[in-house]
Design a protein around this motif. Structure first.
Motif, PDB file in Angstrom:
ATOM      1  N   VAL A  13      60.399   5.526  28.074  1.00 42.73           N
ATOM      2  CA  VAL A  13      59.476   4.592  28.716  1.00 42.73           C
ATOM      3  C   VAL A  13      59.426   3.280  27.930  1.00 42.73           C
ATOM      4  O   VAL A  13      59.415   2.190  28.512  1.00 42.73           O
ATOM      5  CB  VAL A  13      58.070   5.210  28.833  1.00 42.73           C
ATOM      6  N   THR A  14      59.426   3.368  26.604  1.00 43.43           N
ATOM      7  CA  THR A  14      59.415   2.167  25.767  1.00 43.43           C
ATOM      8  C   THR A  14      60.637   1.305  26.033  1.00 43.43           C
ATOM      9  O   THR A  14      60.533   0.086  26.212  1.00 43.43           O
ATOM     10  CB  THR A  14      59.363   2.567  24.276  1.00 43.43           C
ATOM     11  N   ARG A  15      61.819   1.929  26.073  1.00 43.98           N
ATOM     12  CA  ARG A  15      63.047   1.179  26.343  1.00 43.98           C
ATOM     13  C   ARG A  15      62.974   0.504  27.702  1.00 43.98           C
ATOM     14  O   ARG A  15      63.379  -0.649  27.878  1.00 43.98           O
ATOM     15  CB  ARG A  15      64.253   2.116  26.292  1.00 43.98           C
ATOM     16  N   LEU A  16      62.428   1.208  28.681  1.00 42.83           N
ATOM     17  CA  LEU A  16      62.402   0.687  30.049  1.00 42.83           C
ATOM     18  C   LEU A  16      61.483  -0.527  30.159  1.00 42.83           C
ATOM     19  O   LEU A  16      61.881  -1.578  30.678  1.00 42.83           O
ATOM     20  CB  LEU A  16      61.962   1.797  31.003  1.00 42.83           C
ATOM     21  N   VAL A  17      60.245  -0.421  29.670  1.00 45.20           N
ATOM     22  CA  VAL A  17      59.319  -1.547  29.837  1.00 45.20           C
ATOM     23  C   VAL A  17      59.732  -2.728  28.960  1.00 45.20           C
ATOM     24  O   VAL A  17      59.477  -3.880  29.314  1.00 45.20           O
ATOM     25  CB  VAL A  17      57.856  -1.136  29.563  1.00 45.20           C
ATOM     26  N   ARG A  18      60.383  -2.460  27.819  1.00 44.83           N
ATOM     27  CA  ARG A  18      60.903  -3.572  27.010  1.00 44.83           C
ATOM     28  C   ARG A  18      62.029  -4.282  27.751  1.00 44.83           C
ATOM     29  O   ARG A  18      62.132  -5.511  27.723  1.00 44.83           O
ATOM     30  CB  ARG A  18      61.394  -3.060  25.654  1.00 44.83           C
ATOM     31  N   ARG A  19      62.901  -3.515  28.394  1.00 39.84           N
ATOM     32  CA  ARG A  19      63.998  -4.115  29.159  1.00 39.84           C
ATOM     33  C   ARG A  19      63.469  -4.968  30.302  1.00 39.84           C
ATOM     34  O   ARG A  19      64.046  -6.008  30.641  1.00 39.84           O
ATOM     35  CB  ARG A  19      64.915  -3.017  29.706  1.00 39.84           C
ATOM     36  N   LEU A  20      62.338  -4.544  30.886  1.00 39.55           N
ATOM     37  CA  LEU A  20      61.731  -5.287  31.994  1.00 39.55           C
ATOM     38  C   LEU A  20      60.779  -6.367  31.504  1.00 39.55           C
ATOM     39  O   LEU A  20      60.145  -7.050  32.317  1.00 39.55           O
ATOM     40  CB  LEU A  20      60.992  -4.323  32.926  1.00 39.55           C
ATOM     41  N   GLU A  21      60.665  -6.519  30.173  1.00 44.21           N
ATOM     42  CA  GLU A  21      59.906  -7.604  29.535  1.00 44.21           C
ATOM     43  C   GLU A  21      58.450  -7.649  29.973  1.00 44.21           C
ATOM     44  O   GLU A  21      57.808  -8.695  29.940  1.00 44.21           O
ATOM     45  CB  GLU A  21      60.569  -8.953  29.790  1.00 44.21           C
ATOM     46  N   GLY A  22      57.899  -6.510  30.384  1.00 43.20           N
ATOM     47  CA  GLY A  22      56.490  -6.467  30.742  1.00 43.20           C
ATOM     48  C   GLY A  22      56.136  -7.163  32.036  1.00 43.20           C
ATOM     49  O   GLY A  22      54.958  -7.434  32.291  1.00 43.20           O
ATOM     50  N   VAL A  23      57.124  -7.449  32.893  1.00 43.71           N
ATOM     51  CA  VAL A  23      56.845  -8.104  34.181  1.00 43.71           C
ATOM     52  C   VAL A  23      56.288  -7.056  35.152  1.00 43.71           C
ATOM     53  O   VAL A  23      56.983  -6.093  35.489  1.00 43.71           O
ATOM     54  CB  VAL A  23      58.112  -8.750  34.762  1.00 43.71           C
ATOM     55  N   PRO A  24      55.040  -7.202  35.624  1.00 41.99           N
ATOM     56  CA  PRO A  24      54.418  -6.153  36.438  1.00 41.99           C
ATOM     57  C   PRO A  24      55.203  -5.780  37.690  1.00 41.99           C
ATOM     58  O   PRO A  24      55.319  -4.592  38.008  1.00 41.99           O
ATOM     59  CB  PRO A  24      53.050  -6.746  36.791  1.00 41.99           C
ATOM     60  N   LEU A  25      55.715  -6.773  38.427  1.00 40.72           N
ATOM     61  CA  LEU A  25      56.460  -6.447  39.639  1.00 40.72           C
ATOM     62  C   LEU A  25      57.670  -5.584  39.306  1.00 40.72           C
ATOM     63  O   LEU A  25      57.946  -4.581  39.978  1.00 40.72           O
ATOM     64  CB  LEU A  25      56.908  -7.718  40.365  1.00 40.72           C
ATOM     65  N   ALA A  26      58.395  -5.957  38.254  1.00 43.38           N
ATOM     66  CA  ALA A  26      59.568  -5.172  37.862  1.00 43.38           C
ATOM     67  C   ALA A  26      59.164  -3.760  37.445  1.00 43.38           C
ATOM     68  O   ALA A  26      59.850  -2.785  37.764  1.00 43.38           O
ATOM     69  CB  ALA A  26      60.303  -5.878  36.724  1.00 43.38           C
ATOM     70  N   ILE A  27      58.049  -3.638  36.733  1.00 42.32           N
ATOM     71  CA  ILE A  27      57.579  -2.314  36.296  1.00 42.32           C
ATOM     72  C   ILE A  27      57.204  -1.457  37.502  1.00 42.32           C
ATOM     73  O   ILE A  27      57.534  -0.266  37.575  1.00 42.32           O
ATOM     74  CB  ILE A  27      56.396  -2.475  35.333  1.00 42.32           C
ATOM     75  N   GLU A  28      56.516  -2.062  38.473  1.00 44.57           N
ATOM     76  CA  GLU A  28      56.126  -1.292  39.658  1.00 44.57           C
ATOM     77  C   GLU A  28      57.342  -0.874  40.473  1.00 44.57           C
ATOM     78  O   GLU A  28      57.401   0.253  40.991  1.00 44.57           O
ATOM     79  CB  GLU A  28      55.154  -2.115  40.506  1.00 44.57           C
ATOM     80  N   LEU A  29      58.311  -1.764  40.592  1.00 44.72           N
ATOM     81  CA  LEU A  29      59.532  -1.396  41.315  1.00 44.72           C
ATOM     82  C   LEU A  29      60.281  -0.289  40.583  1.00 44.72           C
ATOM     83  O   LEU A  29      60.850   0.612  41.211  1.00 44.72           O
ATOM     84  CB  LEU A  29      60.427  -2.626  41.474  1.00 44.72           C
ATOM     85  N   ALA A  30      60.287  -0.346  39.255  1.00 46.70           N
ATOM     86  CA  ALA A  30      60.949   0.704  38.475  1.00 46.70           C
ATOM     87  C   ALA A  30      60.262   2.043  38.695  1.00 46.70           C
ATOM     88  O   ALA A  30      60.924   3.077  38.868  1.00 46.70           O
ATOM     89  CB  ALA A  30      60.948   0.338  36.996  1.00 46.70           C
ATOM     90  N   ALA A  31      58.935   2.043  38.678  1.00 53.77           N
ATOM     91  CA  ALA A  31      58.207   3.291  38.921  1.00 53.77           C
ATOM     92  C   ALA A  31      58.518   3.839  40.309  1.00 53.77           C
ATOM     93  O   ALA A  31      58.684   5.054  40.497  1.00 53.77           O
ATOM     94  CB  ALA A  31      56.705   3.056  38.759  1.00 53.77           C
ATOM     95  N   ALA A  32      58.628   2.947  41.296  1.00 48.97           N
ATOM     96  CA  ALA A  32      58.959   3.390  42.656  1.00 48.97           C
ATOM     97  C   ALA A  32      60.335   4.038  42.713  1.00 48.97           C
ATOM     98  O   ALA A  32      60.570   4.953  43.516  1.00 48.97           O
ATOM     99  CB  ALA A  32      58.886   2.207  43.617  1.00 48.97           C
ATOM    100  N   ARG A  33      61.265   3.589  41.872  1.00 45.39           N
ATOM    101  CA  ARG A  33      62.617   4.147  41.867  1.00 45.39           C
ATOM    102  C   ARG A  33      62.649   5.576  41.359  1.00 45.39           C
ATOM    103  O   ARG A  33      63.653   6.268  41.520  1.00 45.39           O
ATOM    104  CB  ARG A  33      63.540   3.282  41.009  1.00 45.39           C
TER     105      ARG A  33
END
Length: 686
Positions: A195-215
């Motif tokens: 999870v740490t690697r993922l949110v760091r890769r997405l730079e904390g952008v909420p839309l990107a995080i929500e789309l990642a969770a949807a995936r």
């Protein structure tokens, strides 16, 4: 066009909420700006929700779906239920709001910015009790407007605990959204690293995080994180998942980026694409060097940068060395795709040339007053310099100037605690370099010196032997003093201090004869440190001369190393208080500027001093702190001749005094401190 007044699933943003409420208390217009997908709309809705008791009416108008050519005033009037009759919608709105205490939220204003600015200005003049909260990727430019830039959510830093990670907003958002897709999903020791690697890769952008969770409906967490890390344009490509409840341009990250691109003028789009070459922060000089040309004049760049900041493509941050600009990775990858094929080669060439010149102009192995500023600049530019080195290597075989870039950084790699990285760049370059010449000989001694500072005699030997052979050839004479100096350090490291000091004195004489102050300074440092084993009296003389030279030239970074070198010599002479005072001063400076190599050696020597005073628990903690930093640099202190005996004696005495178990506990407590806390610990035990 009117939104329901609630911020569903809102997470975090306590600081932004507090600041926004305070700003709206003193200002009648607050605009939330920020990059696409950063969460401006949700924050605005949450602000409105918390302020609802203070207003008669809270009206939320979504402008993102406004059709092309549709009059803004009429659309807002319709959303608020105002019937203009046969009159002007703007005047009807002004009459409707004039006597009421209203909070009007205008969401997604950027594509109708000018019309929105005119309407807001009119309404604020006509309705004295009105407050307006707008969201836009670009400020409205209305008199009295206050602006709050909405940043990405905080992401975990390396080494944080599970509890610390779980409290961060970016992680909380991902976990909450993931739980709606996979009921029961929680953050735990098994998935926290992923999870740490993922949110760091997405730079904390909420839309990107929500789309990642949807995936997570279709992809396991580990696979999703891997795909995001492996693909350069991954945030936009991998997260192309529909979010039916959102506006069309919010349904995927790519649609959001397309929308931002469309807001920019043609020159702004061109500069955005060119600046995508920078993986790190961008200074004005670099932006001008790489972004100008091909339709953009250099004087235009500063205004275009301001336009990109205004449209939230870039974030600007004032620093001591001037304004620095940052672009989110998703925006950078998108810009790279938009770079015109005919422009790619020119941009890459200018990028490599600029950073090659920057490295050479800001070498820190020079006796100059701005050493510290050079070190800080190189550290800030390091991601960009790495990209330039990679581009140069990819074009191989190398030209001499390109190999020189890698060599010029040798001292920087040491100070930043990354000699192993420096060696990787040099060795890749040497594999592509010409067989002889000054550039290859210089890279050989630089690589050899880094290897020796790691205690790697086997790796240094062949490099330095070849360097000496090349340096004795006609045309390469300028390299010979450096080669002899490196050979002297090699001999000292191999256990032959008399031979090593003879070579160091020879190198020193050659540098003096050539009136090479930089060469003299560097050689005196090695002679003072390594000479402390063979002849501490002479080494102290070298150290005092070095300190005087640094002070005369105001070379503050080298002065700290002079204090360290003289401190080691004084230690070997039995002057423990004098040594400790010098090294403590060096530790305060190196720790303060983030010089890991210098700080590590200072912690080591301070441990010896504490042990000599009978404070063995403190000594063990300092040895542990130093050990952690030594390992990070790929160095074993017992393999450095000027540290080996004192290191072993200090550790053995502390182990004997404390007992193995207590020694181990103190040592490992120190090892967990990290550089910043280790410096604080060292300062507290004076």
């Amino acid at each position: 066009m009117t939104s329901r007044l609630f911020a569903d699933g809102f997470v975090g943003r306590r600081h932004e909420l507090s600041v926004a409420r305070r700003m709206l208390h003193t200002s009648r217009l607050l605009t939330l700006t920020g990059a696409g997908g950063v969460g401006k709309t949700r924050l605005a809705l949450k602000i409105a929700e918390t302020l609802r008791p203070a207003f008669q009416d809270v009206e939320v108008v979504e402008l993102g779906g406004l059709a092309a050519g549709e009059p803004l005033e009429a659309a807002v009037a319709r959303a608020l239920g105002v019937d203009p009759g046969g009159g002007e919608p703007a005047r009807a709105l002004a009459d409707h709001l004039s006597g009421r205490r209203t909070l009007l939220v205008l969401d997604d204003c950027e594509h109708v910015r000018d019309a929105c600015a005119r309407l807001v200005d009119l309404l604020l003049r006509a309705a004295p009790r009105l407050r307006v909260l707008a969201t836009s990727r670009q400020t409205l430019g209305v008199y009295g407007e206050q602006v709050l830039t909405v940043p990405a959510l905080p992401v975990p830093e390396p080494g944080q605990t599970l509890r610390e990670t779980a409290r961060l907003d970016a992680v909380r958002l991902f976990v909450e959204r993931a739980a709606t897709v996979r009921p029961g999903f929680t953050l735990n020791p098994d998935n926290v690293a992923c999870v740490t690697r993922l949110v760091r890769r997405l730079e904390g952008v909420p839309l990107a995080i929500e789309l990642a969770a949807a995936r997570l409906r279709t992809a396991p967490l580990e696979e999703l994180a891997r795909r995001l890390e492996e693909r350069p344009g991954a945030p936009a490509d991998v997260l192309a998942a529909d979010v039916p409840a959102a506006l069309p341009r919010h349904r995927t990250l790519r649609a959001t980026l397309d929308w931002s691109f469309g807001l920019c003028s043609e020159p702004e789009r061109r500069l955005w694409a060119r600046l995508s070459a920078f993986p790190g922060d961008i200074g004005l000089e670099a932006a001008e060097a790489v972004g100008a040309g091909g339709g953009i004049e250099e004087p235009e760049v500063v205004d275009l940068l301001a336009g990109l900041v205004d449209k939230s493509v870039l974030a600007g941050e004032p620093r001591d060395d001037g304004m620095r600009y940052h672009m989110l990775e998703s925006l950078r990858a998108y810009g790279a795709e938009r770079l015109e094929p005919a422009d790619r080669g020119r941009v890459l060439a200018r990028y490599v040339h600029h950073h090659r010149d920057l490295v050479e102009r800001h070498r820190i192995d020079r006796a100059v007053p701005d050493q510290l500023e050079r070190f800080r600049l190189l550290r800030a530019e390091l991601p960009n310099v790495r990209a330039a080195l990679e581009a140069g290597l990819a074009r191989g075989p190398l030209h001499e100037v390109e190999l020189g870039t890698a060599s010029a950084l040798w001292c920087f790699w040491l100070l930043s605690g990354e000699p192993a990285e420096g060696r990787r760049w040099l060795e890749r370059g040497l594999a592509l370099a010409p067989e002889d010449g000054v550039a290859r000989a210089t890279a050989l001694w630089a690589d050899g010196m880094l290897a020796l500072r790691q205690g790697d005699l086997a790796g240094a030997g062949p490099r330095l032997a070849e360097c000496l052979e090349l340096a004795r050839r006609a045309g390469n004479e300028s390299v010979l003093p450096h080669a002899i100096r490196a050979a002297g350090v090699e001999a000292c490291t191999a256990g032959d201090p008399p031979r090593g000091m003879e070579l160091l004195r020879e190198a020193l004489g050659r540098f003096r004869a050539a009136d090479d102050v930089d060469g003299v300074l560097c050689t005196l440092q090695f002679a003072a440190v390594y000479g402390s084993v063979a002849d501490p009296e002479q080494a102290a003389g070298f150290g005092e001369e070095l300190l005087e030279l640094c002070e005369r030239h105001h070379a503050v970074v080298s002065r700290a190393y002079a204090q360290l070198a003289l401190g080691v010599a004084r230690w070997c002479l039995g002057d423990c208080p004098g040594a400790e005072g010098l090294v403590r001063a060096a530790a305060e400076f190196t720790g303060g500027i983030g010089d890991r190599w210098g700080l590590t050696q200072c912690l080591e020597v301070l441990a010896w001093a504490q042990g000599a005073r009978g404070r063995h628990e403190v000594a063990a903690g300092l040895l542990g702190a130093a050990s952690s930093l030594w390992r990070g640099a790929g160095v074993a202190p017992e393999r450095l001749c000027y540290h080996a005996a004192a290191h072993e004696r200090c550790a053995e005495e502390a182990r004997r005094a404390l007992g193995p178990r207590a020694f181990s506990g103190a040592f490992h407590s120190g090892a967990r401190l990290g550089p910043e806390r280790a410096m604080g610990y060292a300062a507290s035990v004076g």
